[in-house]
Design a protein around this motif. Structure first.
Motif, PDB file in Angstrom:
ATOM      1  N   MET A  42       0.851  -1.180   0.000  1.00  0.00           N
ATOM      2  CA  MET A  42       0.000   0.000   0.000  1.00  0.00           C
ATOM      3  C   MET A  42       0.892   1.237   0.000  1.00  0.00           C
ATOM      4  O   MET A  42       1.822   1.345   0.804  1.00  0.00           O
ATOM      5  N   LEU A  43       0.623   2.152  -0.916  1.00  0.00           N
ATOM      6  CA  LEU A  43       1.351   3.417  -0.922  1.00  0.00           C
ATOM      7  C   LEU A  43       0.664   4.384   0.036  1.00  0.00           C
ATOM      8  O   LEU A  43      -0.492   4.766  -0.156  1.00  0.00           O
ATOM      9  N   ASP A  44       1.387   4.754   1.084  1.00  0.00           N
ATOM     10  CA  ASP A  44       0.919   5.791   1.999  1.00  0.00           C
ATOM     11  C   ASP A  44       1.243   7.124   1.337  1.00  0.00           C
ATOM     12  O   ASP A  44       2.389   7.578   1.344  1.00  0.00           O
ATOM     13  N   VAL A  45       0.234   7.752   0.753  1.00  0.00           N
ATOM     14  CA  VAL A  45       0.492   8.927  -0.083  1.00  0.00           C
ATOM     15  C   VAL A  45       0.924  10.132   0.740  1.00  0.00           C
ATOM     16  O   VAL A  45       1.613  11.026   0.218  1.00  0.00           O
ATOM     17  N   ALA A  46       0.543  10.194   1.998  1.00  0.00           N
ATOM     18  CA  ALA A  46       0.957  11.316   2.842  1.00  0.00           C
ATOM     19  C   ALA A  46       2.440  11.228   3.187  1.00  0.00           C
ATOM     20  O   ALA A  46       3.168  12.224   3.158  1.00  0.00           O
ATOM     21  N   LYS A  47       2.909  10.014   3.483  1.00  0.00           N
ATOM     22  CA  LYS A  47       4.301   9.823   3.881  1.00  0.00           C
ATOM     23  C   LYS A  47       5.223   9.532   2.703  1.00  0.00           C
ATOM     24  O   LYS A  47       6.441   9.695   2.809  1.00  0.00           O
ATOM     25  N   GLY A  48       4.653   9.042   1.609  1.00  0.00           N
ATOM     26  CA  GLY A  48       5.473   8.663   0.464  1.00  0.00           C
ATOM     27  C   GLY A  48       6.212   7.362   0.676  1.00  0.00           C
ATOM     28  O   GLY A  48       7.259   7.135   0.061  1.00  0.00           O
ATOM     29  N   THR A  49       5.666   6.499   1.541  1.00  0.00           N
ATOM     30  CA  THR A  49       6.301   5.214   1.845  1.00  0.00           C
ATOM     31  C   THR A  49       5.308   4.080   1.599  1.00  0.00           C
ATOM     32  O   THR A  49       4.098   4.293   1.482  1.00  0.00           O
ATOM     33  N   PHE A  50       5.836   2.852   1.557  1.00  0.00           N
ATOM     34  CA  PHE A  50       4.996   1.683   1.319  1.00  0.00           C
ATOM     35  C   PHE A  50       4.767   0.910   2.619  1.00  0.00           C
ATOM     36  O   PHE A  50       5.660   0.806   3.461  1.00  0.00           O
ATOM     37  N   LEU A  51       3.571   0.372   2.741  1.00  0.00           N
ATOM     38  CA  LEU A  51       3.253  -0.583   3.788  1.00  0.00           C
ATOM     39  C   LEU A  51       3.148  -1.951   3.142  1.00  0.00           C
ATOM     40  O   LEU A  51       2.349  -2.143   2.212  1.00  0.00           O
ATOM     41  N   ASN A  52       3.973  -2.899   3.587  1.00  0.00           N
ATOM     42  CA  ASN A  52       3.939  -4.249   3.017  1.00  0.00           C
ATOM     43  C   ASN A  52       2.752  -5.034   3.561  1.00  0.00           C
ATOM     44  O   ASN A  52       2.409  -4.951   4.729  1.00  0.00           O
ATOM     45  N   HIS A  53       2.137  -5.796   2.677  1.00  0.00           N
ATOM     46  CA  HIS A  53       1.039  -6.707   3.027  1.00  0.00           C
ATOM     47  C   HIS A  53      -0.065  -6.014   3.831  1.00  0.00           C
ATOM     48  O   HIS A  53      -0.385  -6.418   4.952  1.00  0.00           O
ATOM     49  N   PRO A  54      -0.646  -4.968   3.276  1.00  0.00           N
ATOM     50  CA  PRO A  54      -1.704  -4.253   3.997  1.00  0.00           C
ATOM     51  C   PRO A  54      -2.978  -5.084   4.109  1.00  0.00           C
ATOM     52  O   PRO A  54      -3.267  -5.930   3.264  1.00  0.00           O
ATOM     53  N   GLN A  55      -3.722  -4.803   5.152  1.00  0.00           N
ATOM     54  CA  GLN A  55      -5.036  -5.420   5.353  1.00  0.00           C
ATOM     55  C   GLN A  55      -6.003  -4.296   5.740  1.00  0.00           C
ATOM     56  O   GLN A  55      -5.889  -3.720   6.817  1.00  0.00           O
ATOM     57  N   ILE A  56      -6.911  -3.998   4.845  1.00  0.00           N
ATOM     58  CA  ILE A  56      -7.831  -2.878   5.023  1.00  0.00           C
ATOM     59  C   ILE A  56      -9.222  -3.421   5.334  1.00  0.00           C
ATOM     60  O   ILE A  56      -9.782  -4.184   4.540  1.00  0.00           O
ATOM     61  N   THR A  57      -9.762  -3.032   6.453  1.00  0.00           N
ATOM     62  CA  THR A  57     -11.110  -3.469   6.837  1.00  0.00           C
ATOM     63  C   THR A  57     -12.096  -2.330   6.590  1.00  0.00           C
ATOM     64  O   THR A  57     -11.856  -1.189   6.996  1.00  0.00           O
ATOM     65  N   ILE A  58     -13.189  -2.680   5.918  1.00  0.00           N
ATOM     66  CA  ILE A  58     -14.168  -1.693   5.462  1.00  0.00           C
ATOM     67  C   ILE A  58     -15.548  -2.094   5.972  1.00  0.00           C
ATOM     68  O   ILE A  58     -15.931  -3.263   5.875  1.00  0.00           O
ATOM     69  N   ARG A  59     -16.272  -1.134   6.488  1.00  0.00           N
ATOM     70  CA  ARG A  59     -17.649  -1.404   6.912  1.00  0.00           C
ATOM     71  C   ARG A  59     -18.553  -0.290   6.399  1.00  0.00           C
ATOM     72  O   ARG A  59     -18.311   0.883   6.635  1.00  0.00           O
ATOM     73  N   ASN A  60     -19.586  -0.712   5.671  1.00  0.00           N
ATOM     74  CA  ASN A  60     -20.548   0.241   5.100  1.00  0.00           C
ATOM     75  C   ASN A  60     -19.863   1.359   4.307  1.00  0.00           C
ATOM     76  O   ASN A  60     -20.229   2.535   4.398  1.00  0.00           O
ATOM     77  N   GLY A  61     -18.859   0.969   3.520  1.00  0.00           N
ATOM     78  CA  GLY A  61     -18.217   1.904   2.605  1.00  0.00           C
ATOM     79  C   GLY A  61     -17.116   2.753   3.187  1.00  0.00           C
ATOM     80  O   GLY A  61     -16.456   3.496   2.460  1.00  0.00           O
ATOM     81  N   ARG A  62     -16.898   2.659   4.509  1.00  0.00           N
ATOM     82  CA  ARG A  62     -15.851   3.447   5.166  1.00  0.00           C
ATOM     83  C   ARG A  62     -14.767   2.533   5.727  1.00  0.00           C
ATOM     84  O   ARG A  62     -15.028   1.393   6.106  1.00  0.00           O
ATOM     85  N   ILE A  63     -13.553   3.048   5.780  1.00  0.00           N
ATOM     86  CA  ILE A  63     -12.425   2.284   6.310  1.00  0.00           C
ATOM     87  C   ILE A  63     -12.478   2.315   7.831  1.00  0.00           C
ATOM     88  O   ILE A  63     -12.566   3.392   8.446  1.00  0.00           O
ATOM     89  N   VAL A  64     -12.410   1.140   8.448  1.00  0.00           N
ATOM     90  CA  VAL A  64     -12.441   1.054   9.913  1.00  0.00           C
ATOM     91  C   VAL A  64     -11.120   0.565  10.496  1.00  0.00           C
ATOM     92  O   VAL A  64     -10.899   0.688  11.708  1.00  0.00           O
ATOM     93  N   ALA A  65     -10.239   0.018   9.646  1.00  0.00           N
ATOM     94  CA  ALA A  65      -8.926  -0.415  10.145  1.00  0.00           C
ATOM     95  C   ALA A  65      -7.941  -0.487   8.988  1.00  0.00           C
ATOM     96  O   ALA A  65      -8.292  -0.935   7.886  1.00  0.00           O
ATOM     97  N   VAL A  66      -6.713  -0.031   9.231  1.00  0.00           N
ATOM     98  CA  VAL A  66      -5.598  -0.169   8.288  1.00  0.00           C
ATOM     99  C   VAL A  66      -4.501  -0.916   9.034  1.00  0.00           C
ATOM    100  O   VAL A  66      -3.838  -0.362   9.915  1.00  0.00           O
ATOM    101  N   GLU A  67      -4.328  -2.189   8.694  1.00  0.00           N
ATOM    102  CA  GLU A  67      -3.404  -3.066   9.416  1.00  0.00           C
ATOM    103  C   GLU A  67      -2.572  -3.849   8.404  1.00  0.00           C
ATOM    104  O   GLU A  67      -2.576  -3.544   7.206  1.00  0.00           O
ATOM    105  N   GLN A  68      -1.866  -4.851   8.896  1.00  0.00           N
ATOM    106  CA  GLN A  68      -1.109  -5.750   8.029  1.00  0.00           C
ATOM    107  C   GLN A  68      -1.705  -7.147   8.112  1.00  0.00           C
ATOM    108  O   GLN A  68      -2.375  -7.503   9.099  1.00  0.00           O
ATOM    109  N   VAL A  69      -1.472  -7.908   7.048  1.00  0.00           N
ATOM    110  CA  VAL A  69      -1.988  -9.278   6.987  1.00  0.00           C
ATOM    111  C   VAL A  69      -1.556 -10.032   8.243  1.00  0.00           C
ATOM    112  O   VAL A  69      -0.401  -9.969   8.662  1.00  0.00           O
ATOM    113  N   GLY A  70      -2.504 -10.720   8.840  1.00  0.00           N
ATOM    114  CA  GLY A  70      -2.268 -11.408  10.101  1.00  0.00           C
ATOM    115  C   GLY A  70      -3.113 -10.849  11.222  1.00  0.00           C
ATOM    116  O   GLY A  70      -3.335 -11.514  12.236  1.00  0.00           O
TER     117      GLY A  70
END
Length: 435
Positions: A42-70
């Motif tokens: 995942m490209l973190d556009v604010a920081k200009g860095t990458f997050l490896n193996h992102p896991q994004i949890t979404i509920r009702n169209g909104r992001i509720v968690a930005v984590e890593q696989v696991g």
């Protein structure tokens, strides 16, 4: 006794009806939809860095968690796996005209009924979304078409990006936002034409009444208006200030079409939020923009398309001549503004070139001085900031809409990957799947 029985029967019937109604409501109440997206990076556009193996949890169209696989996955969540894909937030184009098509230049557009352009806008909305642009600012259309298309998208009648509509662009009589290609014997409706502070204020109110969420006005001439000077100022500072003050009082931001230096500077002095084109900006304009916190939205890709295809498309010769005069100068101004530290957003003037090709501008921005992350930030965090929408668009972050796009590879190493978006999600709904 009979009266008592009737009262008892009525009370019993009401209780039964209330119970049935409550049960029906409970049965019809939809459970929150949870989706979990995983990817390679995942490209973190604010920081200009990458997050490896992102896991994004979404509920009702909104992001509720930005984590890593696991990390824990909510029970019953739908999983979307994107191996080999780099995800980032959906792009924002701050300057589009969804109901325009460059193939109908000059007088060719007169061959079609007014509602033809609404249908064109529907098709272009889908192309724009498929290209990874999940939010756009539509800065000028006739017949309140951009509001109609926005409503149809929100009602899920058609696919398309989130639209911030301007409706008609406001301008002076005979200016770039007027219709100037006809003789006096032919008149057409011009709801956006207004002269003098009072008339301008009334027009702002009218456009807001009918759905405008941003106000766009023409401070100078333009390329595609047939009879004016591209650099000539068309509103006085007094008129511009009346327009901006009225818009801001109503909670609306202001975008200003301005090529010439004097018009750019007076628009900044008047308090405009974004300057569109900014082709002939000078050092004083850059200083003023920094002092006032004004954003520049510079459409520096489309010169290539206009000069290559304009004559074939029927573009007026006068317009082609103005583009030859101004195209290179605009790119030089872009480079100078960037060096001067002016805040920049991504705006393409889509409709002057074919919709869906919006991402071609990223490479042009890099060719003229930006780093890849600066170009991407212009279309994400910067644009969200300029819109005043940092709570819902522009980043993959908790609380924001799940607008997520994906490419194969590293866009910071090869920005042309952004011209071939592989995955698109808008508000948690998959629009374009990996094939």
């Amino acid at each position: 006794m009979q009266k008592l029985r009737l009262i008892t029967w009525c009370l019993t019937a009401n209780i039964i009806l209330l119970t049935l109604h409550s049960g029906a409501k409970a049965a019809n109440k939809e459970e929150p939809i949870t989706v979990v997206v995983t990817a390679d990076k995942m490209l973190d556009v604010a920081k200009g860095t990458f997050l490896n193996h992102p896991q994004i949890t979404i509920r009702n169209g909104r992001i509720v968690a930005v984590e890593q696989v696991g990390a824990t996955i909510p029970a019953g969540a739908r999983k979307i796996e994107l191996p080999g894909i780099t995800i980032m937030p959906g792009f924002i184009d701050m300057h589009v005209h969804l109901t325009s098509d460059p193939h109908y230049g000059g007088y060719r557009g007169l061959e079609f009924t007014d509602n033809f352009w609404t249908a064109v806008g529907v098709a272009n909305a889908k192309k724009t979304l498929d290209a990874g642009f999940t939010t756009v600012r539509n800065v000028g259309s006739s017949n309140y078409d951009d509001v109609a298309i926005k409503q149809a998208i929100e009602e899920r009648q058609i696919p398309g990006p989130r639209i911030i509509p301007a409706t008609y662009a406001i301008g002076a009589t005979g200016g770039h936002c007027d219709t100037t290609e006809f003789p006096p014997s032919l008149t057409v409706p011009t709801p956006g034409v207004a002269n003098g502070p009072d008339e301008i204020r009334a027009t702002v109110r009218k456009l807001r009444k009918y759905g405008a969420e941003v106000i766009k006005f023409c401070a100078t001439g333009g390329v595609f208006s047939k009879t004016d000077s591209v650099s000539g100022q068309q509103y006085s500072l007094l008129e511009m200030k009346a327009l901006v003050d009225e818009s801001h009082m109503l909670g609306l931001k202001v975008a200003v079409h301005a090529h010439g230096a004097s018009g750019i500077k007076d628009a900044i002095r008047a308090g405009a939020d974004t300057i569109e084109h900014a082709s002939l900006a000078d050092d004083e304009a850059y200083t003023l923009a920094k002092q006032h916190g004004t954003w520049f939205s510079m459409d520096i890709y489309n010169d290539d398309y206009i000069l290559a295809e304009g004559e074939k498309n029927g573009t007026f010769p006068e317009s082609l001549e103005k583009e030859r005069m101004i195209g290179l100068k605009q790119r030089q101004s872009f480079k100078n503004a960037l060096k001067a530290g002016v805040k920049m957003v991504f705006g393409t003037d889509a409709g002057i070139y074919p919709h869906g090709d919006n991402a071609r501008q990223f490479k042009t921005m890099i060719d003229w001085g930006m780093t890849p992350i600066q170009a991407i930030q212009a279309a994400t965090v910067n644009a969200a900031n300029a819109l005043g929408r940092t709570a819902d668009v522009g980043e993959i972050e908790v609380g924001r809409y799940a607008d997520i796009i994906g490419v194969k590879g590293d866009p910071l190493n090869d920005v042309t990957l952004l011209q071939s978006i592989k995955f698109v999600m808008k508000s948690g709904e998959v629009i374009k799947e990996i094939k």
